[in-house]
Enzyme design. Structure first.
Site, PDB file in Angstrom:
ATOM      1  N   ASP A 101      -1.808 -13.176   1.222  1.00  0.00           N
ATOM      2  CA  ASP A 101      -2.279 -12.067   2.060  1.00  0.00           C
ATOM      3  C   ASP A 101      -2.605 -12.618   3.437  1.00  0.00           C
ATOM      4  O   ASP A 101      -3.758 -12.697   3.845  1.00  0.00           O
ATOM      5  CB  ASP A 101      -3.506 -11.393   1.428  1.00  0.00           C
ATOM      6  CG  ASP A 101      -3.849 -10.112   2.161  1.00  0.00           C
ATOM      7  OD1 ASP A 101      -3.014  -9.668   2.977  1.00  0.00           O
ATOM      8  OD2 ASP A 101      -4.930  -9.559   1.937  1.00  0.00           O
TER       9      ASP A 101
ATOM     10  N   GLU B 143     -10.116 -13.250  -2.210  1.00  0.00           N
ATOM     11  CA  GLU B 143      -9.298 -13.693  -1.072  1.00  0.00           C
ATOM     12  C   GLU B 143      -9.978 -14.860  -0.368  1.00  0.00           C
ATOM     13  O   GLU B 143     -11.158 -14.785  -0.031  1.00  0.00           O
ATOM     14  CB  GLU B 143      -9.071 -12.542  -0.089  1.00  0.00           C
ATOM     15  CG  GLU B 143      -8.369 -13.039   1.176  1.00  0.00           C
ATOM     16  CD  GLU B 143      -7.940 -11.967   2.147  1.00  0.00           C
ATOM     17  OE1 GLU B 143      -7.392 -10.953   1.695  1.00  0.00           O
ATOM     18  OE2 GLU B 143      -8.138 -12.160   3.359  1.00  0.00           O
TER      19      GLU B 143
ATOM     20  N   LYS C 166     -15.052  -8.215   0.386  1.00  0.00           N
ATOM     21  CA  LYS C 166     -15.056  -8.738   1.753  1.00  0.00           C
ATOM     22  C   LYS C 166     -16.430  -8.430   2.347  1.00  0.00           C
ATOM     23  O   LYS C 166     -16.953  -7.342   2.113  1.00  0.00           O
ATOM     24  CB  LYS C 166     -13.944  -8.066   2.563  1.00  0.00           C
ATOM     25  CG  LYS C 166     -13.733  -8.654   3.941  1.00  0.00           C
ATOM     26  CD  LYS C 166     -12.533  -8.005   4.630  1.00  0.00           C
ATOM     27  CE  LYS C 166     -12.316  -8.615   6.003  1.00  0.00           C
ATOM     28  NZ  LYS C 166     -11.207  -7.955   6.725  1.00  0.00           N
TER      29      LYS C 166
ATOM     30  N   ASP D 247      -6.837 -14.461   8.292  1.00  0.00           N
ATOM     31  CA  ASP D 247      -5.630 -14.328   7.459  1.00  0.00           C
ATOM     32  C   ASP D 247      -4.545 -15.335   7.847  1.00  0.00           C
ATOM     33  O   ASP D 247      -3.364 -14.999   7.951  1.00  0.00           O
ATOM     34  CB  ASP D 247      -5.065 -12.900   7.528  1.00  0.00           C
ATOM     35  CG  ASP D 247      -5.988 -11.874   6.893  1.00  0.00           C
ATOM     36  OD1 ASP D 247      -6.795 -12.248   6.013  1.00  0.00           O
ATOM     37  OD2 ASP D 247      -5.904 -10.696   7.258  1.00  0.00           O
TER      38      ASP D 247
ATOM     39  N   ASP E  50      -5.629 -13.548  -3.562  1.00  0.00           N
ATOM     40  CA  ASP E  50      -5.078 -13.448  -2.203  1.00  0.00           C
ATOM     41  C   ASP E  50      -5.265 -14.779  -1.495  1.00  0.00           C
ATOM     42  O   ASP E  50      -6.386 -15.184  -1.155  1.00  0.00           O
ATOM     43  CB  ASP E  50      -5.793 -12.340  -1.413  1.00  0.00           C
ATOM     44  CG  ASP E  50      -5.190 -10.966  -1.668  1.00  0.00           C
ATOM     45  OD1 ASP E  50      -4.270 -10.861  -2.515  1.00  0.00           O
ATOM     46  OD2 ASP E  50      -5.631  -9.995  -1.019  1.00  0.00           O
TER      47      ASP E  50
ATOM     48  N   MET F 182       2.481  -5.793  -7.840  1.00  0.00           N
ATOM     49  CA  MET F 182       1.184  -5.170  -7.531  1.00  0.00           C
ATOM     50  C   MET F 182       1.358  -4.034  -6.544  1.00  0.00           C
ATOM     51  O   MET F 182       2.207  -4.090  -5.662  1.00  0.00           O
ATOM     52  CB  MET F 182       0.264  -6.257  -6.950  1.00  0.00           C
ATOM     53  CG  MET F 182      -1.097  -5.802  -6.506  1.00  0.00           C
ATOM     54  SD  MET F 182      -1.175  -5.228  -4.784  1.00  0.00           S
ATOM     55  CE  MET F 182      -1.773  -6.701  -3.959  1.00  0.00           C
TER      56      MET F 182
ATOM     57  N   ASP G  95     -11.704 -11.976  10.568  1.00  0.00           N
ATOM     58  CA  ASP G  95     -10.801 -12.168   9.415  1.00  0.00           C
ATOM     59  C   ASP G  95      -9.443 -12.674   9.923  1.00  0.00           C
ATOM     60  O   ASP G  95      -8.654 -11.919  10.469  1.00  0.00           O
ATOM     61  CB  ASP G  95     -10.634 -10.814   8.711  1.00  0.00           C
ATOM     62  CG  ASP G  95      -9.790 -10.888   7.461  1.00  0.00           C
ATOM     63  OD1 ASP G  95      -9.694 -11.971   6.871  1.00  0.00           O
ATOM     64  OD2 ASP G  95      -9.239  -9.848   7.084  1.00  0.00           O
TER      65      ASP G  95
ATOM     66  N   HIS H 136       0.875  -1.176   0.000  1.00  0.00           N
ATOM     67  CA  HIS H 136       0.000   0.000   0.000  1.00  0.00           C
ATOM     68  C   HIS H 136       0.908   1.220   0.000  1.00  0.00           C
ATOM     69  O   HIS H 136       1.998   1.181   0.585  1.00  0.00           O
ATOM     70  CB  HIS H 136      -0.827   0.084   1.280  1.00  0.00           C
ATOM     71  CG  HIS H 136      -1.767  -1.057   1.502  1.00  0.00           C
ATOM     72  ND1 HIS H 136      -1.400  -2.203   2.135  1.00  0.00           N
ATOM     73  CD2 HIS H 136      -3.075  -1.189   1.196  1.00  0.00           C
ATOM     74  CE1 HIS H 136      -2.443  -3.011   2.208  1.00  0.00           C
ATOM     75  NE2 HIS H 136      -3.473  -2.426   1.631  1.00  0.00           N
TER      76      HIS H 136
ATOM     77  N   HIS I 244     -11.913 -14.007   2.826  1.00  0.00           N
ATOM     78  CA  HIS I 244     -13.099 -13.155   2.716  1.00  0.00           C
ATOM     79  C   HIS I 244     -14.320 -13.927   2.234  1.00  0.00           C
ATOM     80  O   HIS I 244     -15.419 -13.761   2.762  1.00  0.00           O
ATOM     81  CB  HIS I 244     -12.803 -11.977   1.787  1.00  0.00           C
ATOM     82  CG  HIS I 244     -11.711 -11.104   2.311  1.00  0.00           C
ATOM     83  ND1 HIS I 244     -11.212 -10.032   1.615  1.00  0.00           N
ATOM     84  CD2 HIS I 244     -11.011 -11.139   3.478  1.00  0.00           C
ATOM     85  CE1 HIS I 244     -10.251  -9.460   2.326  1.00  0.00           C
ATOM     86  NE2 HIS I 244     -10.111 -10.122   3.454  1.00  0.00           N
TER      87      HIS I 244
ATOM     88  N   GLU J 291     -11.204  -6.285  -4.761  1.00  0.00           N
ATOM     89  CA  GLU J 291     -11.201  -7.318  -3.711  1.00  0.00           C
ATOM     90  C   GLU J 291     -12.408  -7.160  -2.794  1.00  0.00           C
ATOM     91  O   GLU J 291     -12.561  -6.143  -2.135  1.00  0.00           O
ATOM     92  CB  GLU J 291      -9.902  -7.208  -2.911  1.00  0.00           C
ATOM     93  CG  GLU J 291      -9.826  -8.209  -1.778  1.00  0.00           C
ATOM     94  CD  GLU J 291      -8.487  -8.150  -1.045  1.00  0.00           C
ATOM     95  OE1 GLU J 291      -7.530  -7.549  -1.576  1.00  0.00           O
ATOM     96  OE2 GLU J 291      -8.412  -8.698   0.065  1.00  0.00           O
TER      97      GLU J 291
ATOM     98  N   ASP K 158       2.338   1.721   3.374  1.00  0.00           N
ATOM     99  CA  ASP K 158       3.260   0.718   3.912  1.00  0.00           C
ATOM    100  C   ASP K 158       4.686   1.162   3.607  1.00  0.00           C
ATOM    101  O   ASP K 158       5.620   0.865   4.350  1.00  0.00           O
ATOM    102  CB  ASP K 158       3.103  -0.657   3.232  1.00  0.00           C
ATOM    103  CG  ASP K 158       1.737  -1.271   3.421  1.00  0.00           C
ATOM    104  OD1 ASP K 158       1.057  -0.925   4.391  1.00  0.00           O
ATOM    105  OD2 ASP K 158       1.362  -2.105   2.565  1.00  0.00           O
TER     106      ASP K 158
HETATM  107  C1  GLT Z   1      -5.800  -5.460   4.293  1.00  0.00           C
HETATM  108  C2  GLT Z   1      -6.876  -6.429   3.901  1.00  0.00           C
HETATM  109  C3  GLT Z   1      -6.483  -7.272   2.769  1.00  0.00           C
HETATM  110  C4  GLT Z   1      -6.300  -6.496   1.510  1.00  0.00           C
HETATM  111  C5  GLT Z   1      -5.180  -5.543   1.580  1.00  0.00           C
HETATM  112  C6  GLT Z   1      -5.156  -4.717   0.326  1.00  0.00           C
HETATM  113  S1  GLT Z   1      -5.166  -4.616   2.991  1.00  0.00           S
HETATM  114  O1  GLT Z   1      -4.750  -6.125   4.923  1.00  0.00           O
HETATM  115  O2  GLT Z   1      -7.190  -7.243   5.046  1.00  0.00           O
HETATM  116  O3  GLT Z   1      -7.380  -8.297   2.542  1.00  0.00           O
HETATM  117  O4  GLT Z   1      -5.983  -7.391   0.488  1.00  0.00           O
HETATM  118  O5  GLT Z   1      -5.701  -3.470   0.510  1.00  0.00           O
HETATM  119 MN    MN Z   2      -6.589  -9.408   0.820  1.00  0.00          MN
HETATM  120 MN    MN Z   3      -8.225 -10.933   4.930  1.00  0.00          MN
END
Ligand code: GLT
Ligand code: MN
Ligand code: MN
Length: 389
Positions: free
Chosen positions: A290, A220, A186, A260, A248, A91, A258, A57, A223, A184, A60
């Site tokens: 991600d 993702e 969510k 991750d 992702d 990206m 979430d 980002h 998500h 993306e 970041d």
């Molecule tokens: C954030 C989010 C991710 C996204 C990122 C891109 S930022 O961490 O949870 O799923 O992919 O903006």
């Molecule tokens: Mn993501």
């Molecule tokens: Mn996520």
């Protein structure tokens, strides 16, 4: 083709975000547990674990309040680290969620000044990404949503979001940036509800854009799973529509926050079918993890987390090859797809085909008796995954 050590190679196209390796373990109930790493240190870690690329980002890399000279210094140090370690930036993306200015959303915020600022910030993030030759621009609308629908008409949110996308794509074209954009989805978190909650929602929106050919999706795992959906099905629909621009990879238990998690760590079977799909169709894009390490990890363990994401992908890729080469499995696959003699062609309507269809006598009872040994097929799959076949 088989890679017995499961070590990543550049052609595997494994990437991580600065925010993933650099995740410091903060959550809504507790502060950071890991020291802050610089972008250069993150590049060094990625080189050490064998990743192909790093994504970021805007903030970041360059803090939101950085001066121009601070920005330039950060950019040149980062560039030097990328070159020294042969790490790419495939990206780039923009943070439209961290700063308090976006508390009511960015492109969909009610205040026109916030919407304009979001566009200005995103264009600058696109400029920054191009300094590193990024080809893909991801947009995750984390704050584009509501806690109460009293605040705006949700159809206005759709219109505002579409207008913003059209603006950004035109900007990219006018600058000859040649970006492709990946949206993306969510369903919720950080907002109570987020607009465009699933990949399918974005696929529908894309069809209404001025330059739809330049816009695809970035699904993702976590998500879609949060929404209780089958991730591979979402990916397959995006692929079939020519819209799987980016992906992702991580993992997630349904019905939770979430998470991750490290790729494949929560539902390896689902991860297997995903990897098998991506490899079978020949997805040539980035495999972006991600994900972030557990809050209990130190940075040595963060490296093992990153290696684990890539290793699991490569193990599952090998399992998919084994599945495709398995004679019994392939025999079942052939049988379940076989048609009886003379079954009429229904791929495309014509008066002639319809006449053939009407003339054919189906034996409904016999069709309902055809063997579909999916229990056997699934257990053979499990045997492969468990390593006993
Ligand atoms: C954030 C989010 C991710 C996204 C990122 C891109 S930022 O961490 O949870 O799923 O992919 O903006
Ligand atoms: Mn993501
Ligand atoms: Mn996520």
């Amino acid at each position: 083709m088989t890679n017995k050590n499961y070590t990543s190679r550049p052609e595997d196209r494994f990437t991580f975000g600065l925010w993933t390796i650099g995740n410091r373990g903060r959550d809504p109930f507790g502060a950071e547990v890991r020291e802050k790493l610089t972008p250069v240190q993150i590049v060094e870690i990625l080189a050490e674990v064998g990743a192909y690329g790093v994504n970021f980002h805007d903030n970041d890399l360059v803090p939101i309040d950085a001066t121009t000279s601070e920005r330039d210094k950060i950019v040149s140090e980062f560039r030097a680290a990328l070159e020294a370690h042969n790490v790419r930036v495939p990206m780039a993306t923009v943070s439209l969620f961290s700063d308090p200015v976006f508390r009511d959303g960015a492109f969909t915020a009610n205040d026109p000044a916030v919407r304009a600022y979001a566009l200005q910030k995103t264009c600058a993030a696109m400029d920054l990404g191009k300094e590193f030759d990024a080809e893909m621009f991801v947009l995750w609308g984390g704050r584009e949503g509501t806690e109460t629908d009293a605040c705006r008409n949700p159809a206005d949110a759709v219109k505002r979001f579409r207008d913003a996308l059209n603006y950004l794509v035109e900007y990219s074209i006018s600058q000859k940036y040649d970006y492709k954009f990946a949206l993306e989805a969510k369903p919720n978190e950080p907002r109570g509800d987020i607009y465009f909650p699933t990949t399918g929602s974005y696929l529908a929106l894309i069809e209404t854009l001025d330059h739809k050919e330049l816009v695809g999706v970035n699904p993702e795992v976590a998500h879609e799973t949060m929404a209780g959906l089958n991730f591979t099905h979402a990916v397959a629909q995006a692929w079939e529509a020519g819209k799987l621009f980016h992906i992702d990879l991580n993992d997630q238990m349904p019905g939770r926050y979430d998470q991750d998690f490290r790729f494949g760590s929560a539902n390896p079977k689902q991860a297997f079918f995903l990897v098998k799909f991506l490899e079978d169709v020949g997805y040539a894009g980035m495999r972006h993890f991600d994900a972030h390490a557990y809050r209990t990890s130190d940075y040595e363990d963060v490296k093992d987390f990153a290696r684990g994401c890539m290793r699991t992908y490569l193990i599952l890729k090998e399992k998919a090859q084994r599945w495709n080469a398995d004679k019994e499995i392939q025999g079942i696959i052939r049988e379940i797809h076989e048609a009886g003699d003379g079954v009429p062609q229904v791929a495309k309507f014509s008066k002639h085909h319809k006449a053939q269809l009407d003339a054919y006598e189906f034996n409904r009872h016999e069709l309902a008796q055809k063997s579909l040994p999916y229990e056997r097929l699934d257990q053979l799959t499990m045997d492969i995954l468990f390593g006993v076949r």
